[in-house]
Design a protein around this motif. Structure first.
Motif, mmCIF file in Angstrom:
data_model
loop_
_atom_site.group_PDB
_atom_site.id
_atom_site.type_symbol
_atom_site.label_atom_id
_atom_site.label_comp_id
_atom_site.label_asym_id
_atom_site.label_seq_id
_atom_site.Cartn_x
_atom_site.Cartn_y
_atom_site.Cartn_z
ATOM 1 N N LEU A 1 -36.070 38.582 -35.066
ATOM 2 C CA LEU A 1 -36.071 38.570 -36.528
ATOM 3 C C LEU A 1 -34.723 38.156 -37.103
ATOM 4 O O LEU A 1 -34.620 37.832 -38.285
ATOM 5 C CB LEU A 1 -36.438 39.963 -37.070
ATOM 6 C CG LEU A 1 -37.885 40.414 -36.878
ATOM 7 C CD1 LEU A 1 -38.060 41.833 -37.417
ATOM 8 C CD2 LEU A 1 -38.853 39.467 -37.568
ATOM 9 N N THR A 2 -33.679 38.204 -36.265
ATOM 10 C CA THR A 2 -32.348 37.820 -36.746
ATOM 11 C C THR A 2 -32.086 36.320 -36.613
ATOM 12 O O THR A 2 -31.049 35.841 -37.071
ATOM 13 C CB THR A 2 -31.261 38.586 -35.962
ATOM 14 O OG1 THR A 2 -31.379 38.273 -34.563
ATOM 15 C CG2 THR A 2 -31.414 40.089 -36.149
ATOM 16 N N VAL B 1 -34.638 31.197 -40.073
ATOM 17 C CA VAL B 1 -35.923 30.518 -40.215
ATOM 18 C C VAL B 1 -35.840 29.351 -41.194
ATOM 19 O O VAL B 1 -36.643 28.426 -41.153
ATOM 20 C CB VAL B 1 -37.024 31.501 -40.664
ATOM 21 C CG1 VAL B 1 -37.340 32.486 -39.571
ATOM 22 C CG2 VAL B 1 -36.631 32.239 -41.939
ATOM 23 N N PHE C 1 -31.232 31.980 -43.639
ATOM 24 C CA PHE C 1 -31.938 33.248 -43.810
ATOM 25 C C PHE C 1 -32.893 33.490 -42.645
ATOM 26 O O PHE C 1 -33.656 32.601 -42.261
ATOM 27 C CB PHE C 1 -32.722 33.251 -45.126
ATOM 28 C CG PHE C 1 -31.847 33.251 -46.352
ATOM 29 C CD1 PHE C 1 -31.419 34.437 -46.918
ATOM 30 C CD2 PHE C 1 -31.434 32.056 -46.926
ATOM 31 C CE1 PHE C 1 -30.612 34.452 -48.031
ATOM 32 C CE2 PHE C 1 -30.626 32.050 -48.048
ATOM 33 C CZ PHE C 1 -30.203 33.248 -48.598
ATOM 34 N N SER C 2 -32.821 34.694 -42.097
ATOM 35 C CA SER C 2 -33.755 35.120 -41.055
ATOM 36 C C SER C 2 -34.817 36.003 -41.688
ATOM 37 O O SER C 2 -34.725 36.370 -42.870
ATOM 38 C CB SER C 2 -33.005 35.898 -39.966
ATOM 39 O OG SER C 2 -32.470 37.107 -40.500
ATOM 40 N N TRP C 3 -35.832 36.370 -40.883
ATOM 41 C CA TRP C 3 -36.856 37.290 -41.393
ATOM 42 C C TRP C 3 -36.243 38.638 -41.743
ATOM 43 O O TRP C 3 -36.656 39.290 -42.700
ATOM 44 C CB TRP C 3 -37.971 37.458 -40.361
ATOM 45 C CG TRP C 3 -38.916 36.304 -40.290
ATOM 46 C CD1 TRP C 3 -39.092 35.424 -39.256
ATOM 47 C CD2 TRP C 3 -39.810 35.872 -41.318
ATOM 48 N NE1 TRP C 3 -40.032 34.479 -39.572
ATOM 49 C CE2 TRP C 3 -40.499 34.736 -40.834
ATOM 50 C CE3 TRP C 3 -40.092 36.325 -42.612
ATOM 51 C CZ2 TRP C 3 -41.448 34.055 -41.599
ATOM 52 C CZ3 TRP C 3 -41.039 35.653 -43.384
ATOM 53 C CH2 TRP C 3 -41.703 34.531 -42.862
ATOM 54 N N ARG C 4 -35.234 39.064 -40.960
ATOM 55 C CA ARG C 4 -34.550 40.314 -41.284
ATOM 56 C C ARG C 4 -33.896 40.235 -42.663
ATOM 57 O O ARG C 4 -34.000 41.175 -43.464
ATOM 58 C CB ARG C 4 -33.489 40.624 -40.230
ATOM 59 C CG ARG C 4 -32.595 41.811 -40.584
ATOM 60 C CD ARG C 4 -31.446 41.971 -39.604
ATOM 61 N NE ARG C 4 -30.541 43.038 -40.010
ATOM 62 C CZ ARG C 4 -29.524 42.879 -40.840
ATOM 63 N NH1 ARG C 4 -29.284 41.672 -41.354
ATOM 64 N NH2 ARG C 4 -28.747 43.904 -41.161
ATOM 65 N N ASP C 5 -33.235 39.104 -42.953
ATOM 66 C CA ASP C 5 -32.594 38.936 -44.256
ATOM 67 C C ASP C 5 -33.615 39.005 -45.382
ATOM 68 O O ASP C 5 -33.388 39.659 -46.406
ATOM 69 C CB ASP C 5 -31.860 37.585 -44.313
ATOM 70 C CG ASP C 5 -30.720 37.509 -43.314
ATOM 71 O OD1 ASP C 5 -30.139 38.561 -43.007
ATOM 72 O OD2 ASP C 5 -30.426 36.394 -42.839
ATOM 73 N N LEU C 6 -34.736 38.326 -45.202
ATOM 74 C CA LEU C 6 -35.766 38.309 -46.243
ATOM 75 C C LEU C 6 -36.353 39.697 -46.458
ATOM 76 O O LEU C 6 -36.625 40.107 -47.597
ATOM 77 C CB LEU C 6 -36.872 37.314 -45.861
ATOM 78 C CG LEU C 6 -36.439 35.846 -45.739
ATOM 79 C CD1 LEU C 6 -37.609 34.981 -45.300
ATOM 80 C CD2 LEU C 6 -35.864 35.347 -47.057
ATOM 81 N N ILE C 7 -36.554 40.442 -45.360
ATOM 82 C CA ILE C 7 -37.089 41.804 -45.485
ATOM 83 C C ILE C 7 -36.084 42.703 -46.208
ATOM 84 O O ILE C 7 -36.459 43.515 -47.075
ATOM 85 C CB ILE C 7 -37.428 42.366 -44.095
ATOM 86 C CG1 ILE C 7 -38.634 41.615 -43.502
ATOM 87 C CG2 ILE C 7 -37.739 43.864 -44.171
ATOM 88 C CD1 ILE C 7 -38.916 41.957 -42.047
ATOM 89 N N ILE D 1 -36.589 48.808 -39.602
ATOM 90 C CA ILE D 1 -36.019 47.601 -38.998
ATOM 91 C C ILE D 1 -34.501 47.714 -38.937
ATOM 92 O O ILE D 1 -33.876 47.403 -37.901
ATOM 93 C CB ILE D 1 -36.443 46.351 -39.794
ATOM 94 C CG1 ILE D 1 -37.944 46.090 -39.580
ATOM 95 C CG2 ILE D 1 -35.632 45.132 -39.380
ATOM 96 C CD1 ILE D 1 -38.491 44.947 -40.385
ATOM 97 N N GLY E 1 -28.709 41.070 -47.069
ATOM 98 C CA GLY E 1 -29.644 39.975 -46.848
ATOM 99 C C GLY E 1 -29.032 38.621 -47.130
ATOM 100 O O GLY E 1 -29.410 37.613 -46.520
#
Length: 270
Positions: free
Chosen positions: A75-76, A79, A100-106, A161, A224
């Motif tokens: 997730l890091t 994307v 931005f990664s999925w972690r950042d977006l979350i 997370i 994020g």
């Protein structure tokens, strides 16, 4: 089993476990404050159930994420990346993180949700519109049980997370991570009701807790975007604010006792 016994005999593993438990408990404070404030909005007979269910879901989510560590670490990975034509920082890189990664977006989504929720609760607390709920400071604002659980679940995802990524960064041993998570969530479960009651019985603490949530939400958004605020600063500010509020509460209590003693003395004078 042999690997677990080997870890149990390793002092370094015990040191990592204790450190990780402390970190997980500290990280769980944010989650616990949110659950406490939200559960206090429910009818009294549903509050304890909501807290237990919310913390139980947090435990299930953390353990489920631990079973997919490779996915969580993934997730890091970035994307997508945004173009930047604005000012640059001192190191020649953009002021904000553009990949931005999925972690950042979350984290950004969770931070926005937390800011929105805390702002809404501040509005409810300060709303001067007279009603039976407002006149009775201890009466919780009506909320649907299902809606409360959904909101708790959404924030559980964000905090889980963040918690698991912290665990992965501190140790490579899964048994240590699982043990630390279970102990930390157990501490949350024990502290949930006393904390919720304390917040509910002290209106000024409610506003302070909402201020904490606003700060945490802003920190998640900044994280994020790649602006990393050291967690030590955040918790030091929270601890200092809590200390000041504790002194204020002690001062008010002393004044009330003094006023009560003066009233009793005046009543006893013939």
């Amino acid at each position: 089993m042999q690997s677990i016994l080997t870890l149990a005999a390793d002092p370094a593993a015990w040191a990592a476990l204790i450190t990780l438990i402390v970190m997980e408990v500290v990280l769980g404070i944010d989650n616990l404050v949110f659950i406490s404030i939200l559960s206090n909005k429910l009818p009294p007979e549903q509050q304890a159930k909501a807290r237990r269910l919310g913390i139980g879901l947090a435990l299930i989510m953390r353990l489920a994420l631990l079973s997919t560590i490779a996915f969580i670490v993934g997730l890091t990975a970035p994307v997508f990346e945004l173009p930047w034509s604005g000012p640059m920082g001192e190191n020649g890189h953009p002021v904000f993180e553009l990949a931005f990664s999925w972690r950042d977006l979350i984290l950004i989504a969770g931070g926005l949700f937390l800011v929105w929720k805390a702002t809404t609760e501040v509005h409810h607390t300060m709303d001067p519109t007279p009603s039976h709920d407002v006149l009775d400071k201890k009466a919780p604002i009506a909320m649907n049980f299902g809606a409360a659980i959904v909101q708790i679940l959404l924030l559980d995802i964000v905090f889980s997370i963040d918690s698991i990524l912290t665990a992965v960064g501190m140790t490579d041993h899964l048994p240590i991570m699982v043990t630390a998570v279970i102990v930390a969530v157990g501490v949350m479960l024990v502290a949930a009701t006393p904390l919720a009651n304390f917040i509910n019985n002290n209106p000024t603490v409610v506003m302070l807790a909402l201020g904490f949530l606003l700060m945490i939400g802003a920190t998640l958004i900044a994280d994020g975007f790649g602006v990393h605020v050291p967690k030590g600063y955040i918790y030091a500010a929270m601890a200092f604010s809590g200390l000041v509020e504790g002194l204020n509460m002690a001062s008010r209590s002393a004044q009330q006792r003094k006023a009560q003693a003066a009233l009793e003395k005046s009543d006893s004078v013939p």
